[in-house]
Design a protein around this motif. Structure first.
Motif, mmCIF file in Angstrom:
data_model
loop_
_atom_site.group_PDB
_atom_site.id
_atom_site.type_symbol
_atom_site.label_atom_id
_atom_site.label_comp_id
_atom_site.label_asym_id
_atom_site.label_seq_id
_atom_site.Cartn_x
_atom_site.Cartn_y
_atom_site.Cartn_z
ATOM 1 N N PRO A 148 0.808 -1.236 0.000
ATOM 2 C CA PRO A 148 0.000 0.000 0.000
ATOM 3 C C PRO A 148 0.835 1.278 0.000
ATOM 4 O O PRO A 148 0.511 2.237 -0.717
ATOM 5 N N LEU A 149 1.927 1.303 0.780
ATOM 6 C CA LEU A 149 2.775 2.498 0.796
ATOM 7 C C LEU A 149 3.454 2.720 -0.551
ATOM 8 O O LEU A 149 3.622 3.865 -0.995
ATOM 9 N N THR A 150 3.854 1.643 -1.197
ATOM 10 C CA THR A 150 4.489 1.766 -2.505
ATOM 11 C C THR A 150 3.511 2.324 -3.534
ATOM 12 O O THR A 150 3.866 3.203 -4.328
ATOM 13 N N ILE A 151 2.278 1.827 -3.516
ATOM 14 C CA ILE A 151 1.253 2.354 -4.417
ATOM 15 C C ILE A 151 0.969 3.815 -4.099
ATOM 16 O O ILE A 151 0.799 4.652 -4.998
ATOM 17 N N LEU A 152 0.929 4.153 -2.802
ATOM 18 C CA LEU A 152 0.695 5.543 -2.403
ATOM 19 C C LEU A 152 1.792 6.455 -2.931
ATOM 20 O O LEU A 152 1.521 7.594 -3.350
ATOM 21 N N SER A 153 3.039 5.982 -2.942
ATOM 22 C CA SER A 153 4.132 6.806 -3.467
ATOM 23 C C SER A 153 3.929 7.095 -4.953
ATOM 24 O O SER A 153 4.260 8.187 -5.432
ATOM 25 N N LEU A 154 3.362 6.140 -5.706
ATOM 26 C CA LEU A 154 3.056 6.363 -7.117
ATOM 27 C C LEU A 154 1.958 7.417 -7.261
ATOM 28 O O LEU A 154 2.051 8.317 -8.111
ATOM 29 N N VAL A 155 0.934 7.328 -6.424
ATOM 30 C CA VAL A 155 -0.168 8.302 -6.469
ATOM 31 C C VAL A 155 0.360 9.704 -6.156
ATOM 32 O O VAL A 155 -0.008 10.683 -6.822
ATOM 33 N N VAL A 156 1.228 9.803 -5.146
ATOM 34 C CA VAL A 156 1.812 11.101 -4.791
ATOM 35 C C VAL A 156 2.582 11.682 -5.965
ATOM 36 O O VAL A 156 2.451 12.877 -6.292
ATOM 37 N N ALA A 157 3.381 10.854 -6.633
ATOM 38 C CA ALA A 157 4.147 11.326 -7.789
ATOM 39 C C ALA A 157 3.225 11.875 -8.872
ATOM 40 O O ALA A 157 3.469 12.945 -9.445
ATOM 41 N N MET A 158 2.141 11.167 -9.157
ATOM 42 C CA MET A 158 1.206 11.596 -10.195
ATOM 43 C C MET A 158 0.526 12.912 -9.812
ATOM 44 O O MET A 158 0.418 13.836 -10.624
ATOM 45 N N VAL A 159 0.066 13.000 -8.574
ATOM 46 C CA VAL A 159 -0.710 14.167 -8.140
ATOM 47 C C VAL A 159 0.147 15.429 -8.138
ATOM 48 O O VAL A 159 -0.268 16.483 -8.658
ATOM 49 N N VAL A 160 1.356 15.360 -7.582
ATOM 50 C CA VAL A 160 2.168 16.574 -7.473
ATOM 51 C C VAL A 160 2.658 17.036 -8.845
ATOM 52 O O VAL A 160 2.708 18.241 -9.118
ATOM 53 N N VAL A 161 3.022 16.093 -9.717
ATOM 54 C CA VAL A 161 3.442 16.487 -11.060
ATOM 55 C C VAL A 161 2.272 17.076 -11.824
ATOM 56 O O VAL A 161 2.412 18.077 -12.549
ATOM 57 N N CYS A 162 1.092 16.484 -11.661
ATOM 58 C CA CYS A 162 -0.107 17.010 -12.324
ATOM 59 C C CYS A 162 -0.384 18.439 -11.865
ATOM 60 O O CYS A 162 -0.699 19.313 -12.688
ATOM 61 N N ALA A 163 -0.244 18.694 -10.567
ATOM 62 C CA ALA A 163 -0.472 20.041 -10.043
ATOM 63 C C ALA A 163 0.500 21.040 -10.657
ATOM 64 O O ALA A 163 0.109 22.151 -11.064
ATOM 65 N N GLY A 164 1.770 20.665 -10.746
ATOM 66 C CA GLY A 164 2.764 21.556 -11.323
ATOM 67 C C GLY A 164 2.538 21.825 -12.793
ATOM 68 O O GLY A 164 2.612 22.972 -13.260
ATOM 69 N N VAL A 165 2.232 20.778 -13.548
ATOM 70 C CA VAL A 165 2.022 20.917 -14.991
ATOM 71 C C VAL A 165 0.788 21.769 -15.279
ATOM 72 O O VAL A 165 0.805 22.650 -16.153
ATOM 73 N N PHE A 166 -0.299 21.541 -14.537
ATOM 74 C CA PHE A 166 -1.510 22.315 -14.769
ATOM 75 C C PHE A 166 -1.328 23.772 -14.344
ATOM 76 O O PHE A 166 -1.901 24.675 -14.966
ATOM 77 N N ALA A 167 -0.551 24.005 -13.290
ATOM 78 C CA ALA A 167 -0.289 25.383 -12.861
ATOM 79 C C ALA A 167 0.400 26.161 -13.969
ATOM 80 O O ALA A 167 0.051 27.318 -14.252
ATOM 81 N N VAL A 168 1.365 25.525 -14.613
ATOM 82 C CA VAL A 168 2.087 26.188 -15.696
ATOM 83 C C VAL A 168 1.228 26.269 -16.953
ATOM 84 O O VAL A 168 1.251 27.266 -17.677
ATOM 85 N N GLY A 169 0.441 25.230 -17.216
ATOM 86 C CA GLY A 169 -0.351 25.181 -18.438
ATOM 87 C C GLY A 169 -1.495 26.173 -18.476
ATOM 88 O O GLY A 169 -1.905 26.603 -19.559
ATOM 89 N N TYR A 170 -2.020 26.575 -17.313
ATOM 90 C CA TYR A 170 -3.200 27.432 -17.287
ATOM 91 C C TYR A 170 -2.971 28.801 -16.652
ATOM 92 O O TYR A 170 -3.819 29.687 -16.769
#
Length: 257
Positions: free
Chosen positions: A81-103
């Motif tokens: 579960p912690l390993t899967i959570l680390s993948l989710v964290v990676a996706m969420v934070v990168v998505c936040a950064g990319v969308f911040a720059v994109g919009y």
């Protein structure tokens, strides 16, 4: 103190993990270029694809590198579960950064905030993934090297977002992805060199899954996603190509059949 080996398979895992980071970065940059040339739903979809590519590349890089991690005197297992959570964290934070720059209208501010948020998030993914490690002993960290790894993560994230805004040509994207892959790999191994383990020998079975039972198949699956998405992006026409195609199909005024 247990002896730590960060490359139990020689150069195979560092080289393969670097390749994964470069592929994720290159794909993310190409998708960001497509996003900035699009509007509406198309921009959102391209940004989602960019974020998933970069996040997947970073996470896959980390755990492919972890396949070569060994500690003498103890087996290693991973909390699923912690390993899967680390993948989710990676996706969420990168998505936040990319969308911040994109919009964002103020892209310089978005670049700074997005780079900081994404970098800290990527570092959090790394150390969350490390907290999923189960072994017979106690794990400690050198705070100076931990801080350095976070700074490298922030610099790498900021550079990635800047490149997404300013780099357009395929050659420049390739060069930028090589640099970004090196930065992400440097962050990982700086964080790993911060680790010390005091082994406590024990005959008890460790909880969790082995790297080959869980990490390897998941990394292969995510790596396949990167390659397939790369092929899709390569075959998808750019905005300029679509405009040229539409112009070629438009009838010439005054032409007769």
């Amino acid at each position: 103190m247990g002896h730590l080996d960060h490359a139990a398979f020689g150069w195979l895992t560092p080289a393969l993990s670097y390749l994964m980071a470069c592929i994720g970065a290159a794909l993310g940059l190409r998708c960001t270029v497509r996003a900035l040339a699009a509007t509406g739903r198309a921009r959102r979809n391209w940004l989602f694809t960019a974020a998933s590519a970069i996040g997947t590349g970073i996470w896959t890089m980390h755990f492919v590198a972890m396949l070569g991690f060994r500690v003498t005197g103890t087996d290693i297992r991973y909390d699923v579960p912690l390993t899967i959570l680390s993948l989710v964290v990676a996706m969420v934070v990168v998505c936040a950064g990319v969308f911040a720059v994109g919009y964002s209208r103020d892209r310089n501010r978005a670049l700074l905030l997005g780079g900081l948020t994404t970098g800290v998030g990527v570092a959090s993914m790394h150390y969350l993934g490390m907290s999923a490690v189960r072994l017979h002993g106690d794990v400690t960290y050198d705070p100076v090297l931990v801080a350095l790894s976070v700074l490298i993560a922030v610099a790498a994230a900021t550079a990635a977002l800047w490149a997404g805004l300013n780099i357009k040509s395929p050659l420049a994207v390739t060069l930028a992805s090589l640099v970004m892959g090196a930065a992400v790999s440097s962050m990982h191994y700086t964080g790993m060199f911060a680790v010390s383990v005091r082994v406590t020998p024990s005959g008890q079975a460790l909880p969790g899954a082995t790297a080959m039972q869980f990490i390897f198949p998941l990394a292969v699956g995510l790596g396949s996603y990167l390659f397939l998405t790369s092929a899709f992006v390569a075959l998808s026409p750019t905005a300029d190509e679509r405009a040229a195609s539409a112009s070629a199909q438009r009838p010439v005024p005054g032409a007769t059949g």
